[in-house]
Motif scaffolding. Structure first.
Motif, short mmCIF file in Angstrom:
data_model
loop_
_atom_site.label_atom_id
_atom_site.label_comp_id
_atom_site.label_asym_id
_atom_site.label_seq_id
_atom_site.Cartn_x
_atom_site.Cartn_y
_atom_site.Cartn_z
N PHE A 1 1.65 -18.68 -9.81
CA PHE A 1 2.32 -18.11 -10.99
C PHE A 1 1.76 -16.76 -11.42
CE2 PHE A 1 2.42 -22.79 -11.44
CZ PHE A 1 3.76 -22.98 -11.11
N VAL A 2 0.86 -16.16 -10.64
CA VAL A 2 0.36 -14.81 -10.91
C VAL A 2 0.83 -13.93 -9.76
CG1 VAL A 2 -1.67 -13.36 -11.22
CG2 VAL A 2 -1.67 -15.69 -12.14
N ASP A 3 1.65 -12.90 -10.07
CA ASP A 3 2.21 -12.04 -9.03
C ASP A 3 1.15 -11.21 -8.32
OD1 ASP A 3 4.77 -12.98 -9.43
OD2 ASP A 3 5.24 -11.44 -10.91
N ASP A 4 0.34 -10.48 -9.10
CA ASP A 4 -0.72 -9.66 -8.51
C ASP A 4 -1.75 -9.36 -9.59
OD1 ASP A 4 -0.13 -7.04 -9.86
OD2 ASP A 4 1.71 -7.16 -8.69
N THR B 1 -3.11 3.89 -2.74
CA THR B 1 -2.97 2.92 -3.82
C THR B 1 -2.63 1.57 -3.19
OG1 THR B 1 -2.14 4.66 -5.27
CG2 THR B 1 -1.79 2.39 -5.99
N VAL B 2 -3.44 0.56 -3.50
CA VAL B 2 -3.25 -0.78 -2.93
C VAL B 2 -3.01 -1.76 -4.07
CG1 VAL B 2 -4.33 -2.64 -1.59
CG2 VAL B 2 -4.77 -0.25 -0.99
N THR B 3 -1.97 -2.55 -3.95
CA THR B 3 -1.71 -3.63 -4.89
C THR B 3 -2.58 -4.82 -4.50
OG1 THR B 3 0.55 -2.89 -5.25
CG2 THR B 3 0.05 -5.16 -5.85
N ILE B 4 -3.33 -5.34 -5.46
CA ILE B 4 -4.22 -6.47 -5.19
C ILE B 4 -3.40 -7.75 -5.29
CG2 ILE B 4 -6.31 -7.68 -5.90
CD1 ILE B 4 -7.10 -4.99 -7.30
N PRO B 5 -3.17 -8.42 -4.17
CA PRO B 5 -2.34 -9.63 -4.19
C PRO B 5 -3.06 -10.80 -4.85
CG PRO B 5 -3.22 -9.31 -2.01
CD PRO B 5 -3.65 -8.12 -2.82
N SER B 6 -2.29 -11.72 -5.32
CA SER B 6 -2.84 -12.91 -5.96
C SER B 6 -2.68 -14.12 -5.05
CB SER B 6 -2.11 -13.19 -7.27
OG SER B 6 -2.50 -14.44 -7.79
N VAL B 7 -3.67 -14.98 -5.07
CA VAL B 7 -3.55 -16.27 -4.40
C VAL B 7 -3.49 -17.39 -5.45
CG1 VAL B 7 -4.65 -15.53 -2.27
CG2 VAL B 7 -6.06 -16.41 -4.13
N VAL B 8 -3.36 -16.98 -6.71
CA VAL B 8 -3.28 -17.92 -7.83
C VAL B 8 -1.80 -18.20 -8.11
CG1 VAL B 8 -3.85 -18.27 -10.26
CG2 VAL B 8 -5.41 -16.98 -8.79
N THR C 1 0.83 -1.20 0.00
CA THR C 1 0.00 0.00 0.00
C THR C 1 0.86 1.25 0.00
OG1 THR C 1 -1.72 -1.16 1.20
CG2 THR C 1 -1.79 1.23 1.29
N ARG C 2 0.43 2.25 -0.76
CA ARG C 2 1.11 3.55 -0.78
C ARG C 2 0.09 4.62 -0.43
NH1 ARG C 2 2.82 4.42 -6.14
NH2 ARG C 2 1.21 5.98 -6.42
N ILE C 3 0.45 5.55 0.46
CA ILE C 3 -0.41 6.64 0.88
C ILE C 3 0.29 7.95 0.53
CG2 ILE C 3 -1.57 7.74 2.83
CD1 ILE C 3 -1.49 4.96 4.20
N ASP C 4 -0.39 8.79 -0.27
CA ASP C 4 0.19 10.05 -0.73
C ASP C 4 -0.71 11.22 -0.33
OD1 ASP C 4 2.37 8.80 -2.16
OD2 ASP C 4 0.90 8.21 -3.67
N PRO C 5 -0.36 11.95 0.76
CA PRO C 5 -1.15 13.12 1.15
C PRO C 5 -0.63 14.39 0.48
CG PRO C 5 0.42 12.61 2.87
CD PRO C 5 0.60 11.57 1.79
N SER C 6 -1.53 15.35 0.26
CA SER C 6 -1.12 16.67 -0.21
C SER C 6 -2.09 17.69 0.36
CB SER C 6 -1.10 16.74 -1.74
OG SER C 6 -2.41 16.57 -2.25
N THR C 7 -1.57 18.89 0.65
CA THR C 7 -2.41 19.95 1.22
C THR C 7 -2.33 21.19 0.35
OG1 THR C 7 -0.60 20.73 2.62
CG2 THR C 7 -2.11 19.14 3.59
#
Length: 61
Positions: A34-37, A25-32, A9-15
């Motif tokens: 040979f599939v990275d994400d 932004t969240v990377t959706i992990p894989s449980v399959v 996960t990446r969190i980018d604040p701005s004011t």
């Protein structure tokens, strides 16, 4: 959010202009095998800043 999802996960604040915008932004992990994400998902939220920054903890539940 579990730890293995939080690691991607990446969190980018701005004011500016009396408001704060945070994009997560969240990377959706894989449980399959040979599939990275499955790519990423992004969410943005904007909220006004407090008028006086005396004690921001008072506004928290």
């Amino acid at each position: 959010m579990s730890g293995w999802i939080a690691d991607g996960t990446r969190i980018d604040p701005s004011t500016g202009g009396g408001e704060v915008t945070v994009t997560v932004t969240v990377t959706i992990p894989s449980v399959v095998p040979f599939v990275d994400d499955f790519g990423t998902v992004r969410k943005t939220a904007t909220m006004p800043m407090p008028e006086s920054p005396e004690s921001p903890e008072e506004d928290l539940p």
